[in-house]
Design a protein around this motif. Sequence first.
Motif, PDB file in Angstrom:
ATOM      1  N   LYS A 186       0.827  -1.212   0.000  1.00  0.00           N
ATOM      2  CA  LYS A 186       0.000   0.000   0.000  1.00  0.00           C
ATOM      3  C   LYS A 186       0.861   1.262   0.000  1.00  0.00           C
ATOM      4  O   LYS A 186       0.572   2.225  -0.742  1.00  0.00           O
ATOM      5  CB  LYS A 186      -0.942   0.005   1.204  1.00  0.00           C
ATOM      6  N   ASP A 197       0.669   4.023  -2.943  1.00  0.00           N
ATOM      7  CA  ASP A 197       0.292   5.404  -2.615  1.00  0.00           C
ATOM      8  C   ASP A 197       1.323   6.395  -3.154  1.00  0.00           C
ATOM      9  O   ASP A 197       0.971   7.404  -3.777  1.00  0.00           O
ATOM     10  CB  ASP A 197       0.183   5.568  -1.096  1.00  0.00           C
ATOM     11  N   VAL A 247      -6.458   4.556  -1.488  1.00  0.00           N
ATOM     12  CA  VAL A 247      -6.159   3.147  -1.774  1.00  0.00           C
ATOM     13  C   VAL A 247      -6.497   2.342  -0.526  1.00  0.00           C
ATOM     14  O   VAL A 247      -5.977   2.624   0.558  1.00  0.00           O
ATOM     15  CB  VAL A 247      -4.680   2.952  -2.151  1.00  0.00           C
TER      16      VAL A 247
END
Length: 396
Positions: free
Chosen positions: A329, A333, A348
């Motif tokens: 993640k 990002d 996200v």
Amino acid sequence: MVTLATKTLVLDNGAYNIKAGYAGRAESLLCARNCSIRGKVGGVLYADQVDSTSDLSGVTPRLPFERGYVVNWQLQRDIWNRLFSPDVLNCIPDETTLLLTQPCFNLPVIAQSCDEVVFEEFGFASYHRSTAPVLAQYCLSTPKPPECVVVVDTGYSFTHIFPICNGRPVWKAVRRIDVGGKLITNHLKEIISFRQWNMMDETFLINTVKESCCYISTKFQEDQEACSTPNNDIVQDYVLPDIGLGIKGHVRQRNDGSQPRLDEQVLVMNNERFTVTETLFNPSDIGIEQAGIPEAIVQAVGACDPNLQGLFYNNIIVIGGNARIAGFKSRLDIELRALIPVEYDLSVVIPERPDVASWQGGVHWAEQFPEEFGQKCVTKAEYAEHGINICNKRFR
């Protein structure tokens, strides 16, 4: 409206793992390997029996899937027979509605074979076939899915970028990357076999090593330079399993003060920890001339209505087994924020269990929107009257 059976079985038929269980019974969820192996003491083991085997060294699994599609229906039937048996899910097909996932861009002949197996061989009372990303849009805790959402499904065979608007896929915008968990595992096998131990026949073991040790770097160049120095913080020791002594494979931290045994075998995981997973973001590193996940998301959203692109960037859901890799993640990002216009909000979301998000979404859809779900299903009687055509029409 179609009258459905009282029980609904949601079956996310992944190429590596099957996630199956009944709507309304969260405790019934079963995750099992979608493969068979030949046991070392004789006989063939299927699905959940594979994970119950203590010694998987040197075992070559047989998979019904090849490059993301079912190519061995006899094996897939045998695996389903095991799962539906009284010892596992105790499924009685003629009293059950089946919600089944199929691959994105599934070939018509494979979809037709699937419909025939479901109705003619197993005899389910009713049935709906969908894709994992479409079901995953329901996996969030909100009552209804977002109007516009991008589902990034990074699984065993492929990674798909799947924009969905008002519940319907925007097919012209869907993108596929030929990188998944299988390629990453095979790449790691080759690197380890070249540098340390011959692991080309140890698929299960190396997959475990990948899940235990690998991560996605947010500062790739710095980590690469750090790995060239002695006693760096990235290197890890993975102690290989010893079946004779009953020792399972595990990560041993170098600074925990423990003393290694003289007879233990160790994989030293250094820059392999993050270079193999880098293929998700830079496939060209291993000769796959395709965009990485961030660029593919931008391409997919760019193919949608310009007036809706901001909504898509604000609702990105990442599912699939690769989403469990540490750092996923954060890296996504960072790279997406650098690629999209500054005026767009970016969100996200990776569910707590991204590998079962499609199953959870299917359960939520069947439970919370029963009328909509019922309209999408085909009953055994309808199939007997109209044949494959009714499935093609209703599942389209």
